[in-house]
Design a protein around this motif. Structure first.
Motif, PDB file in Angstrom:
ATOM      1  N   ALA A  26      -5.868 -10.560   9.353  1.00 11.93           N
ATOM      2  CA  ALA A  26      -6.398 -11.658   8.424  1.00 11.93           C
ATOM      3  C   ALA A  26      -5.164 -12.536   8.052  1.00 11.93           C
ATOM      4  O   ALA A  26      -5.435 -13.675   7.312  1.00 11.93           O
ATOM      5  N   GLY A  27      -3.990 -12.153   8.410  1.00  8.62           N
ATOM      6  CA  GLY A  27      -2.628 -13.048   7.987  1.00  8.62           C
ATOM      7  C   GLY A  27      -1.968 -12.649   6.753  1.00  8.62           C
ATOM      8  O   GLY A  27      -1.051 -13.280   6.200  1.00  8.62           O
ATOM      9  N   HIS A  28      -2.249 -11.572   6.321  1.00  6.03           N
ATOM     10  CA  HIS A  28      -1.448 -11.072   5.238  1.00  6.03           C
ATOM     11  C   HIS A  28      -0.223 -10.130   5.649  1.00  6.03           C
ATOM     12  O   HIS A  28      -0.114  -9.652   6.687  1.00  6.03           O
ATOM     13  N   THR A  29       0.607 -10.188   4.942  1.00  2.57           N
ATOM     14  CA  THR A  29       1.881  -9.195   4.899  1.00  2.57           C
ATOM     15  C   THR A  29       1.592  -8.151   4.285  1.00  2.57           C
ATOM     16  O   THR A  29       1.609  -7.970   3.070  1.00  2.57           O
ATOM     17  N   VAL A  30       1.753  -7.046   5.308  1.00  4.98           N
ATOM     18  CA  VAL A  30       1.475  -5.424   4.558  1.00  4.98           C
ATOM     19  C   VAL A  30       2.781  -4.924   4.449  1.00  4.98           C
ATOM     20  O   VAL A  30       3.444  -4.617   5.451  1.00  4.98           O
ATOM     21  N   THR A  31       3.197  -4.287   3.178  1.00  3.82           N
ATOM     22  CA  THR A  31       4.333  -3.595   3.154  1.00  3.82           C
ATOM     23  C   THR A  31       3.722  -2.040   2.779  1.00  3.82           C
ATOM     24  O   THR A  31       3.009  -1.847   1.806  1.00  3.82           O
ATOM     25  N   ALA A  32       4.054  -0.933   3.626  1.00  5.04           N
ATOM     26  CA  ALA A  32       3.772   0.274   3.438  1.00  5.04           C
ATOM     27  C   ALA A  32       4.892   1.132   2.457  1.00  5.04           C
ATOM     28  O   ALA A  32       6.197   0.977   3.149  1.00  5.04           O
ATOM     29  N   ILE A  33       4.589   1.760   1.659  1.00  2.00           N
ATOM     30  CA  ILE A  33       5.603   2.422   0.796  1.00  2.00           C
ATOM     31  C   ILE A  33       5.236   3.905   0.788  1.00  2.00           C
ATOM     32  O   ILE A  33       3.958   4.348   0.293  1.00  2.00           O
ATOM     33  N   ALA A  34       6.389   4.774   1.147  1.00  2.40           N
ATOM     34  CA  ALA A  34       6.001   6.205   1.428  1.00  2.40           C
ATOM     35  C   ALA A  34       7.364   6.892   1.556  1.00  2.40           C
ATOM     36  O   ALA A  34       8.183   6.061   2.204  1.00  2.40           O
ATOM     37  N   PRO A  35       7.317   8.078   1.707  1.00  2.00           N
ATOM     38  CA  PRO A  35       8.573   8.914   2.144  1.00  2.00           C
ATOM     39  C   PRO A  35       8.812   8.781   3.690  1.00  2.00           C
ATOM     40  O   PRO A  35       7.603   8.837   4.241  1.00  2.00           O
ATOM     41  N   ARG A  36       9.826   8.679   4.123  1.00  2.00           N
ATOM     42  CA  ARG A  36      10.139   8.449   5.651  1.00  2.00           C
ATOM     43  C   ARG A  36       9.511   9.661   6.377  1.00  2.00           C
ATOM     44  O   ARG A  36       9.862  10.901   5.601  1.00  2.00           O
ATOM     45  N   ASP A  37       8.568   9.790   7.369  1.00  2.00           N
ATOM     46  CA  ASP A  37       8.393  11.056   8.071  1.00  2.00           C
ATOM     47  C   ASP A  37       7.998  10.623   9.546  1.00  2.00           C
ATOM     48  O   ASP A  37       8.215   9.278   9.855  1.00  2.00           O
ATOM     49  N   ASP A  38       7.592  11.200  10.529  1.00  2.00           N
ATOM     50  CA  ASP A  38       7.177  11.002  11.832  1.00  2.00           C
ATOM     51  C   ASP A  38       6.269   9.779  12.069  1.00  2.00           C
ATOM     52  O   ASP A  38       6.424   9.019  13.062  1.00  2.00           O
ATOM     53  N   TYR A  39       5.434   9.387  10.968  1.00  3.92           N
ATOM     54  CA  TYR A  39       4.557   8.338  11.165  1.00  3.92           C
ATOM     55  C   TYR A  39       4.930   6.994  10.608  1.00  3.92           C
ATOM     56  O   TYR A  39       4.336   6.043  10.797  1.00  3.92           O
ATOM     57  N   SER A  40       6.276   7.093   9.919  1.00  3.85           N
ATOM     58  CA  SER A  40       6.760   5.686   9.555  1.00  3.85           C
ATOM     59  C   SER A  40       6.860   4.650  10.594  1.00  3.85           C
ATOM     60  O   SER A  40       6.394   3.538  10.495  1.00  3.85           O
ATOM     61  N   ILE A  83       1.006  -1.060  -0.007  1.00  8.38           N
ATOM     62  CA  ILE A  83       0.124  -0.051   0.098  1.00  8.38           C
ATOM     63  C   ILE A  83       0.820   1.217  -0.044  1.00  8.38           C
ATOM     64  O   ILE A  83       1.808   1.273   0.568  1.00  8.38           O
ATOM     65  N   SER A  84       0.664   2.114  -0.870  1.00  3.79           N
ATOM     66  CA  SER A  84       1.402   3.358  -0.864  1.00  3.79           C
ATOM     67  C   SER A  84       0.695   4.835  -1.093  1.00  3.79           C
ATOM     68  O   SER A  84      -0.425   4.995  -1.087  1.00  3.79           O
ATOM     69  N   ALA A  85       1.427   5.746  -0.606  1.00  6.21           N
ATOM     70  CA  ALA A  85       1.063   6.964  -0.664  1.00  6.21           C
ATOM     71  C   ALA A  85       2.102   8.013  -0.621  1.00  6.21           C
ATOM     72  O   ALA A  85       3.285   7.556  -0.539  1.00  6.21           O
ATOM     73  N   ASN A  86       1.884   9.288  -0.722  1.00 10.70           N
ATOM     74  CA  ASN A  86       3.012  10.294  -0.880  1.00 10.70           C
ATOM     75  C   ASN A  86       3.374  10.600   0.508  1.00 10.70           C
ATOM     76  O   ASN A  86       4.316  11.310   0.707  1.00 10.70           O
ATOM     77  N   THR A  87       2.553  10.190   1.772  1.00  6.76           N
ATOM     78  CA  THR A  87       3.189  10.516   3.068  1.00  6.76           C
ATOM     79  C   THR A  87       2.884   9.301   3.844  1.00  6.76           C
ATOM     80  O   THR A  87       1.747   8.730   3.780  1.00  6.76           O
ATOM     81  N   SER A  88       3.655   9.099   4.800  1.00  2.40           N
ATOM     82  CA  SER A  88       3.230   8.063   5.951  1.00  2.40           C
ATOM     83  C   SER A  88       2.148   8.504   6.516  1.00  2.40           C
ATOM     84  O   SER A  88       1.311   7.795   7.227  1.00  2.40           O
ATOM     85  N   TRP A  89       2.100   9.974   6.980  1.00  2.00           N
ATOM     86  CA  TRP A  89       1.050  10.482   7.764  1.00  2.00           C
ATOM     87  C   TRP A  89      -0.442  10.065   6.976  1.00  2.00           C
ATOM     88  O   TRP A  89      -1.210   9.610   7.750  1.00  2.00           O
TER      89      TRP A  89
END
Length: 74
Positions: A28-42, A6-12
């Motif tokens: 549900a047992g899925h592996t989730v990868t978050a893709i975004a620029p690093r910020d305080d919410y990463s 799952i991606s966005a232009n901010t971690s926020w």
């Protein structure tokens, strides 16, 4: 189970608007990868249980050459 990115232009944004989705997918047992620029919410995304990948995204996003470079750098 599935590997989901799952991606966005901010971690926020991911944390504030996709937190429940991320949690439901992880539960549900899925592996989730978050893709975004690093910020305080990463770190908060990682604390939810998601893997985090830092990516440099042009926040303006009006240059197709830069956007293409971003696409191929992942």
């Amino acid at each position: 189970m599935a590997k989901i990115a799952i991606s966005a232009n901010t971690s926020w944004y991911l944390f504030n608007f996709r937190k429940n989705t991320i949690l439901a997918l992880i539960e549900a047992g899925h592996t989730v990868t978050a893709i975004a620029p690093r910020d305080d919410y990463s770190i908060k995304l990682e604390q939810l249980g998601a893997r985090f990948i830092d990516i440099d995204i042009d926040q303006g996003g009006t240059n197709p050459v830069n956007d293409t470079k971003t696409f191929f750098c992942v």
